[in-house]
Scaffold this motif. Structure first.
Motif, PDB file in Angstrom:
ATOM      1  N   MET A 140       0.857  -1.185   0.000  1.00 17.57           N
ATOM      2  CA  MET A 140       0.000   0.000   0.000  1.00 17.57           C
ATOM      3  C   MET A 140       0.893   1.235   0.000  1.00 17.57           C
ATOM      4  O   MET A 140       1.738   1.409   0.860  1.00 17.57           O
ATOM      5  N   ALA A 141       0.716   2.136  -0.956  1.00 18.00           N
ATOM      6  CA  ALA A 141       1.502   3.350  -1.045  1.00 18.00           C
ATOM      7  C   ALA A 141       1.118   4.305   0.080  1.00 18.00           C
ATOM      8  O   ALA A 141      -0.058   4.557   0.320  1.00 18.00           O
ATOM      9  N   ALA A 142       2.117   4.816   0.782  1.00 17.68           N
ATOM     10  CA  ALA A 142       1.867   5.710   1.905  1.00 17.68           C
ATOM     11  C   ALA A 142       2.141   7.145   1.487  1.00 17.68           C
ATOM     12  O   ALA A 142       3.055   7.410   0.714  1.00 17.68           O
ATOM     13  N   PRO A 143       1.387   8.095   1.983  1.00 17.58           N
ATOM     14  CA  PRO A 143       1.637   9.495   1.670  1.00 17.58           C
ATOM     15  C   PRO A 143       2.933   9.946   2.323  1.00 17.58           C
ATOM     16  O   PRO A 143       3.407   9.364   3.297  1.00 17.58           O
ATOM     17  N   PRO A 144       3.562  11.007   1.801  1.00 15.23           N
ATOM     18  CA  PRO A 144       4.848  11.434   2.363  1.00 15.23           C
ATOM     19  C   PRO A 144       4.734  11.963   3.781  1.00 15.23           C
ATOM     20  O   PRO A 144       5.699  11.956   4.522  1.00 15.23           O
ATOM     21  N   ARG A 145       3.549  12.456   4.164  1.00 17.64           N
ATOM     22  CA  ARG A 145       3.377  13.031   5.497  1.00 17.64           C
ATOM     23  C   ARG A 145       2.110  12.470   6.120  1.00 17.64           C
ATOM     24  O   ARG A 145       1.032  12.573   5.542  1.00 17.64           O
ATOM     25  N   LEU A 146       2.233  11.864   7.305  1.00 21.14           N
ATOM     26  CA  LEU A 146       1.097  11.261   7.989  1.00 21.14           C
ATOM     27  C   LEU A 146       0.844  12.030   9.277  1.00 21.14           C
ATOM     28  O   LEU A 146       1.725  12.095  10.147  1.00 21.14           O
ATOM     29  N   ILE A 147      -0.337  12.618   9.386  1.00 20.62           N
ATOM     30  CA  ILE A 147      -0.715  13.361  10.579  1.00 20.62           C
ATOM     31  C   ILE A 147      -1.757  12.545  11.333  1.00 20.62           C
ATOM     32  O   ILE A 147      -2.758  12.113  10.750  1.00 20.62           O
ATOM     33  N   THR A 148      -1.522  12.316  12.630  1.00 21.14           N
ATOM     34  CA  THR A 148      -2.473  11.582  13.458  1.00 21.14           C
ATOM     35  C   THR A 148      -2.832  12.420  14.667  1.00 21.14           C
ATOM     36  O   THR A 148      -1.998  13.177  15.191  1.00 21.14           O
ATOM     37  N   LEU A 149      -4.062  12.252  15.121  1.00 22.99           N
ATOM     38  CA  LEU A 149      -4.590  13.064  16.211  1.00 22.99           C
ATOM     39  C   LEU A 149      -5.374  12.170  17.157  1.00 22.99           C
ATOM     40  O   LEU A 149      -6.245  11.400  16.721  1.00 22.99           O
ATOM     41  N   ASN A 150      -5.074  12.262  18.451  1.00 20.66           N
ATOM     42  CA  ASN A 150      -5.797  11.517  19.484  1.00 20.66           C
ATOM     43  C   ASN A 150      -6.524  12.525  20.364  1.00 20.66           C
ATOM     44  O   ASN A 150      -5.893  13.278  21.113  1.00 20.66           O
ATOM     45  N   ILE A 151      -7.850  12.548  20.254  1.00 22.51           N
ATOM     46  CA  ILE A 151      -8.657  13.476  21.049  1.00 22.51           C
ATOM     47  C   ILE A 151      -9.077  12.744  22.319  1.00 22.51           C
ATOM     48  O   ILE A 151     -10.110  12.060  22.353  1.00 22.51           O
ATOM     49  N   SER A 160      -9.996  12.457  26.529  1.00 25.75           N
ATOM     50  CA  SER A 160     -10.942  13.175  27.388  1.00 25.75           C
ATOM     51  C   SER A 160     -10.274  14.345  28.097  1.00 25.75           C
ATOM     52  O   SER A 160     -10.936  15.313  28.482  1.00 25.75           O
ATOM     53  N   GLN A 161      -8.941  14.287  28.294  1.00 24.63           N
ATOM     54  CA  GLN A 161      -8.245  15.367  28.973  1.00 24.63           C
ATOM     55  C   GLN A 161      -6.993  15.808  28.234  1.00 24.63           C
ATOM     56  O   GLN A 161      -6.549  16.940  28.399  1.00 24.63           O
ATOM     57  N   THR A 162      -6.447  14.931  27.379  1.00 21.69           N
ATOM     58  CA  THR A 162      -5.203  15.242  26.677  1.00 21.69           C
ATOM     59  C   THR A 162      -5.402  15.077  25.177  1.00 21.69           C
ATOM     60  O   THR A 162      -6.005  14.101  24.726  1.00 21.69           O
ATOM     61  N   ILE A 163      -4.874  16.033  24.411  1.00 20.36           N
ATOM     62  CA  ILE A 163      -4.892  15.958  22.955  1.00 20.36           C
ATOM     63  C   ILE A 163      -3.473  15.652  22.498  1.00 20.36           C
ATOM     64  O   ILE A 163      -2.516  16.324  22.904  1.00 20.36           O
ATOM     65  N   GLY A 164      -3.331  14.630  21.656  1.00 18.82           N
ATOM     66  CA  GLY A 164      -2.030  14.267  21.122  1.00 18.82           C
ATOM     67  C   GLY A 164      -2.013  14.447  19.613  1.00 18.82           C
ATOM     68  O   GLY A 164      -2.929  14.005  18.920  1.00 18.82           O
ATOM     69  N   LEU A 165      -0.983  15.095  19.096  1.00 15.81           N
ATOM     70  CA  LEU A 165      -0.829  15.333  17.662  1.00 15.81           C
ATOM     71  C   LEU A 165       0.573  14.894  17.268  1.00 15.81           C
ATOM     72  O   LEU A 165       1.550  15.261  17.929  1.00 15.81           O
ATOM     73  N   ALA A 166       0.662  14.092  16.206  1.00 17.68           N
ATOM     74  CA  ALA A 166       1.969  13.570  15.797  1.00 17.68           C
ATOM     75  C   ALA A 166       2.087  13.610  14.285  1.00 17.68           C
ATOM     76  O   ALA A 166       1.092  13.501  13.560  1.00 17.68           O
ATOM     77  N   GLU A 167       3.325  13.779  13.827  1.00 18.48           N
ATOM     78  CA  GLU A 167       3.633  13.744  12.397  1.00 18.48           C
ATOM     79  C   GLU A 167       4.582  12.583  12.140  1.00 18.48           C
ATOM     80  O   GLU A 167       5.623  12.445  12.786  1.00 18.48           O
ATOM     81  N   VAL A 186      -5.665  13.986   7.948  1.00 14.94           N
ATOM     82  CA  VAL A 186      -5.421  13.544   9.307  1.00 14.94           C
ATOM     83  C   VAL A 186      -6.241  12.299   9.604  1.00 14.94           C
ATOM     84  O   VAL A 186      -7.381  12.161   9.141  1.00 14.94           O
ATOM     85  N   ASN A 187      -5.646  11.372  10.338  1.00 16.80           N
ATOM     86  CA  ASN A 187      -6.359  10.243  10.928  1.00 16.80           C
ATOM     87  C   ASN A 187      -6.506  10.543  12.415  1.00 16.80           C
ATOM     88  O   ASN A 187      -5.508  10.753  13.104  1.00 16.80           O
ATOM     89  N   TYR A 188      -7.731  10.596  12.893  1.00 21.60           N
ATOM     90  CA  TYR A 188      -7.908  10.903  14.313  1.00 21.60           C
ATOM     91  C   TYR A 188      -8.794   9.855  14.984  1.00 21.60           C
ATOM     92  O   TYR A 188      -9.575   9.159  14.322  1.00 21.60           O
ATOM     93  N   ALA A 189      -8.642   9.763  16.304  1.00 19.84           N
ATOM     94  CA  ALA A 189      -9.401   8.794  17.096  1.00 19.84           C
ATOM     95  C   ALA A 189     -10.296   9.544  18.062  1.00 19.84           C
ATOM     96  O   ALA A 189      -9.872  10.514  18.697  1.00 19.84           O
TER      97      ALA A 189
END
Length: 587
Positions: free
Chosen positions: A1-12, A14-21, A76-79
């Motif tokens: 599966m071809a992956a994009p050059p930049r993957l942004i993920t976000l975890n919302i 209940s108290q902490t927001i996490g953002l990663a590249e 972005v892929n977020y949870a």
């Protein structure tokens, strides 16, 4: 599966927001940059403010994190938080593949505690098949809540790619990093409000949520010291650790009180974990956990591993989702807090490899947009092809017009020379029509001359070999005998002919001209073993004839026999009223 050059993920959370590249480097996932941000809670109660205010604060925090990481408008892929999602594990009997979707749709309607049209749901097969029970995980979230969360995410300029569930992203990260483990592993994700417990075996997963977490500890500290939630949270982060059995107490009495509160809450959590293990082994027929992995924000409280090792007497370690992930030199401190990256890594893997859990709770608006984006290339190509076709057809028609003009001139010359021949052909056509009018009656008479020989040949050819013969044959028209004196006609009066089939009546001539439309057959049959059945056999043979219209299933409509076979007579009369398939006009 071809992956994009930049993957942004976000975890919302209940108290902490996490953002990663992330990026893909040499076939491996690489962590480039990340940020964690705690969302503010009510300093008095420790609860999130109303939903609108909470989402607004999430947007503000997310924009600040994106500015620091220099992210501007990317997929972005977020949870979504686990407590916002309803998850249910269902076991189904072994089914054919084409029936699985229908059965799971029915199970979703039965298990989801909301009307099915008010939720967004998805399912994943996680085990079974090949004659065994099928295990299915069904996840659902209320449609309006999902739309609000998605609008908040996209308000920052991010474009939704995948909407996952936090606990299922943890499962994907675990399967990716720990491929050589045998037996059952228990992954304990201790969050702010809930603790998610995952039981992971080969081809098997089970999830249970426990309403205990870091906020539970902070709330207990606030009550113990009679202070605000914000002050208690600061005290927990500064002084909190899990008191161990038999260890010396701290010289500071306040620190000792905090450690005992933490241990008391963790003892409650241990009891819930034991209940979860008992339920998993009894109801899900799973194995006893061979090891325990800890992750989540509250798992970083000091002495947490030692406490659970003391209680479970099992190997305890922090879950490391970065085990097979390359960490960039710009983020070296990520290794020290690796247990916080499970959801972020699991979301990034969705674009890199095939994951064992691929639930996707996309809102309807995103589904429509992604569908249009997938078709955009097709639309552009179609428009280009259409323009090229217009240019091609324009050139073609210009050239064709010139050729047609020259051809028309040549054809006009030939047309003028053919007008003379056309007049001669018209004269010949008129003569042919006149001759046809004269010949048609003669041809019809010749054809009808063979009518009776054909009838006789057909009746004789289909006559049984013995015990039956014909004695009389007459033509009928509209149920009346033709060609017989009145007295004789009265004696031979046939039974009314059966109604002709719909196909025959539809094609019957509407003129009043008389024609022979039936044949009256009379005869005798000898006393024989079959008795009257020999006449029925004869009728069945005639039903296969191309000359008659006979329904062999209703012989009583065609056969007439007034005598009953007996031992005193040697022959018995019968009568057949046969309808012609093609009536013959009378001269």
């Amino acid at each position: 599966m071809a992956a994009p050059p930049r993957l942004i993920t976000l975890n919302i959370g209940s108290q902490t927001i996490g953002l990663a590249e992330f990026r893909v480097s040499h076939g491996r996932l690489a962590l480039v940059n990340y940020r964690f941000h705690e969302t503010p809670l009510d300093p008095e109660t420790g609860q999130r403010r109303d939903a609108h205010t909470a989402l607004h604060e999430t947007v503000v925090a997310l924009r600040e994190m994106m500015r620091e990481m220099r992210i501007h408008g990317a997929p972005v892929n977020y949870a979504v938080p686990a407590q916002s999602v309803f998850a249910r594990f269902v076991k189904l009997p072994a089914l054919e593949a084409e029936k699985v979707d229908k059965i799971i749709s029915f199970e979703a309607q039965q298990n989801v505690p909301f009307p099915i049209d008010q939720v967004v749901w998805d399912y994943q097969l996680v085990g079974g098949g090949m004659g065994e029970q099928i295990q299915v995980v069904i996840a659902a979230i209320k449609r309006d809540l999902l739309e609000e969360i998605n609008n908040a995410v996209e308000e920052t300029g991010l474009r939704t790619g995948i909407v996952g569930v936090a606990s299922m992203a943890l499962y994907n990260a675990f399967c990716y990093n720990y491929t050589d483990l045998n037996g059952c592993s228990m992954l304990v994700d201790i969050g702010a409000r809930t603790t998610n417990v995952l039981f992971i075996e080969s081809g098997r997963i089970f999830l249970r949520s426990v309403p205990l977490g870091g906020s539970t500890i902070t709330g207990a500290i606030a009550r113990e010291f009679n202070e605000s939630f914000a002050a208690a949270e600061a005290r927990r982060k500064r002084d909190g650790f899990v008191a161990l059995g038999g260890a010396a107490e701290s010289a500071d009495p306040d620190i000792g009180r905090v450690s005992k509160i933490v241990r008391s809450t963790m003892t409650r959590l241990h009891a819930e974990l034991m209940r979860s293990i008992t339920h998993y082994r009894g109801q899900q027929l799973g194995k006893r956990p061979a090891r325990i992995f800890l992750c989540g924000g509250a798992a970083g409280i000091p002495n947490m591993c030692e406490f659970f090792h003391e209680k479970f007497e099992l190997p305890i370690e922090f879950f490391n989702p970065l085990q097979k992930v390359t960490v960039s030199a710009s983020a070296p401190e990520a290794v020290r807090s690796a247990h916080l990256f499970g959801v972020l890594v699991g979301l990034a893997l969705r674009n890199v490899t095939v994951c064992p859990m691929e639930l996707n709770l996309l809102p309807a608006s995103v589904v429509q947009r992604q569908d249009l984006e997938r078709r955009r290339a097709f639309f552009i190509a179609a428009a280009a092809c259409f323009l090229l076709a217009l240019l091609g057809w324009s050139a073609y028609y210009t050239r064709a017009a010139q050729v047609a003009q020259r051809t028309a001139q040549i054809m006009q010359q030939k047309n003028d020379s053919m007008h003379v021949a056309e007049g001669q052909l018209d004269k010949l056509k008129k003569r042919i029509i006149a001759l046809d009018n004269v010949a048609t009656p003669l041809i019809t008479a010749v054809s009808d001359r063979n009518f009776w020989p054909q009838i006789l040949e057909e009746l004789n050819a289909r006559l049984p070999e013995a015990d039956i013969w014909l004695t009389e044959l007459a033509a009928t028209s509209g149920g009346k005998l033709l060609g017989a004196p009145e007295k004789r006609a009265a004696e031979m009066a046939p039974t009314p002919p059966p109604p002709a089939p719909a196909k025959s009546t539809a094609k019957a001539p509407t003129s009043v001209e008389k024609s022979i439309d039936g044949i009256l057959v009379r005869g005798l049959y000898l006393y024989n073993p079959k008795q009257q059945e020999i006449v029925v056999d004869y009728l069945r043979n005639l039903a296969n004839s191309p000359l008659f219209v006979i329904n062999a299933k209703t012989p009583e409509r065609v056969i007439k026999s007034n005598s009953v076979p007996n031992d005193t007579e040697w022959a018995f009369p019968y009568e057949l009223q046969l309808t012609l398939r093609k009536p013959v006009k009378l001269p």
